[in-house]
Design a protein around this motif. Structure first.
Motif, PDB file in Angstrom:
ATOM      1  N   TRP A   1     -40.018  17.918 -61.490  1.00 25.71           N
ATOM      2  CA  TRP A   1     -38.680  18.111 -61.690  1.00 25.71           C
ATOM      3  C   TRP A   1     -38.270  19.639 -61.799  1.00 25.71           C
ATOM      4  N   SER A   2     -37.335  20.083 -61.318  1.00 25.69           N
ATOM      5  CA  SER A   2     -36.601  21.441 -61.423  1.00 25.69           C
ATOM      6  C   SER A   2     -35.314  21.686 -61.424  1.00 25.69           C
ATOM      7  N   VAL A   3     -34.911  22.751 -61.830  1.00 30.49           N
ATOM      8  CA  VAL A   3     -33.391  23.049 -61.623  1.00 30.49           C
ATOM      9  C   VAL A   3     -33.353  23.672 -60.100  1.00 30.49           C
ATOM     10  N   PRO A   4     -32.049  23.779 -59.529  1.00 31.69           N
ATOM     11  CA  PRO A   4     -32.245  24.248 -58.134  1.00 31.69           C
ATOM     12  C   PRO A   4     -32.524  25.631 -58.253  1.00 31.69           C
ATOM     13  N   ARG A   5     -33.204  26.338 -57.227  1.00 30.86           N
ATOM     14  CA  ARG A   5     -33.224  27.726 -57.064  1.00 30.86           C
ATOM     15  C   ARG A   5     -34.344  28.354 -58.128  1.00 30.86           C
TER      16      ARG A   5
ATOM     17  N   THR B   1     -34.514  18.072 -57.708  1.00 32.26           N
ATOM     18  CA  THR B   1     -33.894  19.063 -58.519  1.00 32.26           C
ATOM     19  C   THR B   1     -33.069  18.257 -59.294  1.00 32.26           C
ATOM     20  N   THR B   2     -32.711  19.033 -60.423  1.00 35.84           N
ATOM     21  CA  THR B   2     -31.850  18.027 -61.635  1.00 35.84           C
ATOM     22  C   THR B   2     -30.287  18.587 -61.528  1.00 35.84           C
ATOM     23  N   ASP B   3     -29.704  18.858 -60.256  1.00 45.79           N
ATOM     24  CA  ASP B   3     -28.289  19.116 -60.481  1.00 45.79           C
ATOM     25  C   ASP B   3     -27.462  17.843 -60.406  1.00 45.79           C
ATOM     26  N   GLU B   4     -28.227  16.663 -60.506  1.00 45.20           N
ATOM     27  CA  GLU B   4     -27.429  15.442 -60.782  1.00 45.20           C
ATOM     28  C   GLU B   4     -28.024  14.801 -61.867  1.00 45.20           C
ATOM     29  N   HIS B   5     -27.431  13.859 -62.538  1.00 45.48           N
ATOM     30  CA  HIS B   5     -27.986  12.992 -63.689  1.00 45.48           C
ATOM     31  C   HIS B   5     -28.633  11.791 -62.980  1.00 45.48           C
ATOM     32  N   TYR B   6     -29.821  11.464 -63.484  1.00 42.13           N
ATOM     33  CA  TYR B   6     -30.587  10.521 -62.992  1.00 42.13           C
ATOM     34  C   TYR B   6     -30.853   9.208 -63.855  1.00 42.13           C
ATOM     35  N   GLY B   7     -29.849   8.470 -64.011  1.00 40.30           N
ATOM     36  CA  GLY B   7     -30.002   7.452 -65.119  1.00 40.30           C
ATOM     37  C   GLY B   7     -30.862   6.379 -64.744  1.00 40.30           C
TER      38      GLY B   7
ATOM     39  N   ILE C   1     -29.087  30.896 -61.882  1.00 37.64           N
ATOM     40  CA  ILE C   1     -27.724  31.032 -61.803  1.00 37.64           C
ATOM     41  C   ILE C   1     -27.281  32.062 -60.751  1.00 37.64           C
ATOM     42  N   ALA C   2     -27.807  33.199 -60.854  1.00 39.38           N
ATOM     43  CA  ALA C   2     -27.540  34.308 -59.882  1.00 39.38           C
ATOM     44  C   ALA C   2     -27.892  33.999 -58.492  1.00 39.38           C
ATOM     45  N   SER C   3     -29.012  33.173 -58.341  1.00 35.02           N
ATOM     46  CA  SER C   3     -29.637  32.813 -57.021  1.00 35.02           C
ATOM     47  C   SER C   3     -28.696  31.617 -56.425  1.00 35.02           C
ATOM     48  N   TYR C   4     -28.346  30.773 -57.358  1.00 39.18           N
ATOM     49  CA  TYR C   4     -27.408  29.628 -56.994  1.00 39.18           C
ATOM     50  C   TYR C   4     -26.038  30.054 -56.596  1.00 39.18           C
ATOM     51  N   HIS C   5     -25.459  30.941 -57.528  1.00 39.88           N
ATOM     52  CA  HIS C   5     -24.162  31.347 -57.050  1.00 39.88           C
ATOM     53  C   HIS C   5     -24.180  32.229 -55.760  1.00 39.88           C
ATOM     54  N   ALA C   6     -25.104  32.965 -55.215  1.00 40.72           N
ATOM     55  CA  ALA C   6     -25.222  33.798 -54.236  1.00 40.72           C
ATOM     56  C   ALA C   6     -25.024  32.632 -52.964  1.00 40.72           C
ATOM     57  N   LEU C   7     -25.593  31.415 -53.214  1.00 41.79           N
ATOM     58  CA  LEU C   7     -25.261  30.579 -52.078  1.00 41.79           C
ATOM     59  C   LEU C   7     -24.135  29.828 -52.173  1.00 41.79           C
ATOM     60  N   ASN C   8     -23.564  29.378 -53.250  1.00 41.49           N
ATOM     61  CA  ASN C   8     -22.346  28.606 -53.543  1.00 41.49           C
ATOM     62  C   ASN C   8     -21.721  29.240 -54.842  1.00 41.49           C
ATOM     63  N   PRO C   9     -20.752  30.133 -54.398  1.00 45.41           N
ATOM     64  CA  PRO C   9     -20.048  30.678 -55.517  1.00 45.41           C
ATOM     65  C   PRO C   9     -19.171  29.831 -56.235  1.00 45.41           C
ATOM     66  N   ARG C  10     -18.961  28.626 -55.900  1.00 45.88           N
ATOM     67  CA  ARG C  10     -18.405  27.616 -56.399  1.00 45.88           C
ATOM     68  C   ARG C  10     -19.115  26.723 -57.408  1.00 45.88           C
ATOM     69  N   VAL C  11     -20.595  27.045 -57.237  1.00 45.32           N
ATOM     70  CA  VAL C  11     -21.350  26.232 -58.208  1.00 45.32           C
ATOM     71  C   VAL C  11     -20.628  25.801 -59.576  1.00 45.32           C
TER      72      VAL C  11
ATOM     73  N   HIS D   1     -22.812  21.946 -64.206  1.00 47.97           N
ATOM     74  CA  HIS D   1     -23.556  20.921 -64.430  1.00 47.97           C
ATOM     75  C   HIS D   1     -24.906  20.773 -63.241  1.00 47.97           C
ATOM     76  N   GLN D   2     -24.142  21.408 -62.119  1.00 49.13           N
ATOM     77  CA  GLN D   2     -25.136  21.728 -60.937  1.00 49.13           C
ATOM     78  C   GLN D   2     -26.339  22.573 -61.130  1.00 49.13           C
ATOM     79  N   ILE D   3     -26.246  23.298 -62.121  1.00 46.61           N
ATOM     80  CA  ILE D   3     -27.272  24.451 -62.186  1.00 46.61           C
ATOM     81  C   ILE D   3     -28.724  23.609 -62.723  1.00 46.61           C
ATOM     82  N   GLY D   4     -28.404  22.496 -63.561  1.00 43.95           N
ATOM     83  CA  GLY D   4     -29.394  21.518 -63.801  1.00 43.95           C
ATOM     84  C   GLY D   4     -30.159  21.416 -65.026  1.00 43.95           C
ATOM     85  N   PHE D   5     -29.895  22.313 -65.789  1.00 41.94           N
ATOM     86  CA  PHE D   5     -30.795  22.571 -67.067  1.00 41.94           C
ATOM     87  C   PHE D   5     -30.560  21.285 -68.047  1.00 41.94           C
ATOM     88  N   GLU D   6     -29.340  20.926 -68.141  1.00 43.22           N
ATOM     89  CA  GLU D   6     -29.239  19.856 -69.174  1.00 43.22           C
ATOM     90  C   GLU D   6     -29.751  18.501 -68.596  1.00 43.22           C
TER      91      GLU D   6
END
Length: 156
Positions: A14-18, A81-87, A113-123, A126-131
């Motif tokens: 399991w990982s956060v994106p990027r 990746t954990t950019d979503e909630h997996y109940g 966050i910098a890597s994700y933002h470079a791909l998707n400035p509208r990230v 919750h999509q970062i996935g740490f929670e």
């Protein structure tokens, strides 16, 4: 793959994106001793369905069951990746404790966050996935009583 005295057929990462998890996934695929499945929970969350071993699943419990079935033939490694909630993952005690060994890949939040933002400035946050990553980690820890393995993507 044995874990203590029991044979475990599912190994998860399991990982956060990027966080360099796809590179880790490719390494596991090259080993040849695992069937590998790439981001089945993310795919299910984004598209409403996922195919595992020729079967289409449309819910997290069905996906977990499909991974269990797949693991009967040969050990399975999946990364997600954990950019979503997996109940459905959190609700399945057997999956958290006996059916799979859950491992985690982290990376410094500023780099993620910098890597994700470079791909998707509208990230969105919750999509970062740490929670969600922390939520799964805590569920595995509480269910097993053991600290799961945590790898640092920046050291990989």
């Amino acid at each position: 793959m044995s874990h203590g005295r029991r044979e475990v057929r599912l190994l998860s990462l399991w990982s956060v994106p990027r966080s360099r998890s796809t590179a880790f996934f490719r390494v596991m695929g090259e080993r040849g001793d695992f069937q590998v499945v790439h981001e089945p929970f993310s795919y299910l969350a984004e598209f409403g369905k996922c195919e595992i071993d020729g079967r289409t699943v449309t819910s997290q419990p069905a996906l977990i069951d499909a991974l269990r079935r797949l693991g009967r033939n040969r050990p399975v490694f999946f990364k997600d990746t954990t950019d979503e909630h997996y109940g459905g993952v959190l609700a399945d005690d057997r999956f958290l404790t006996r059916d799979a060994v859950h491992t985690f890949l982290i990376r410094h939040p500023a780099r993620t966050i910098a890597s994700y933002h470079a791909l998707n400035p509208r990230v969105r946050r919750h999509q970062i996935g740490f929670e969600s990553l922390w939520e799964i980690y805590e569920a595995v820890l509480a269910a097993t009583g053991r600290k799961p393995v945590v790898l640092d993507g920046d050291r990989f």
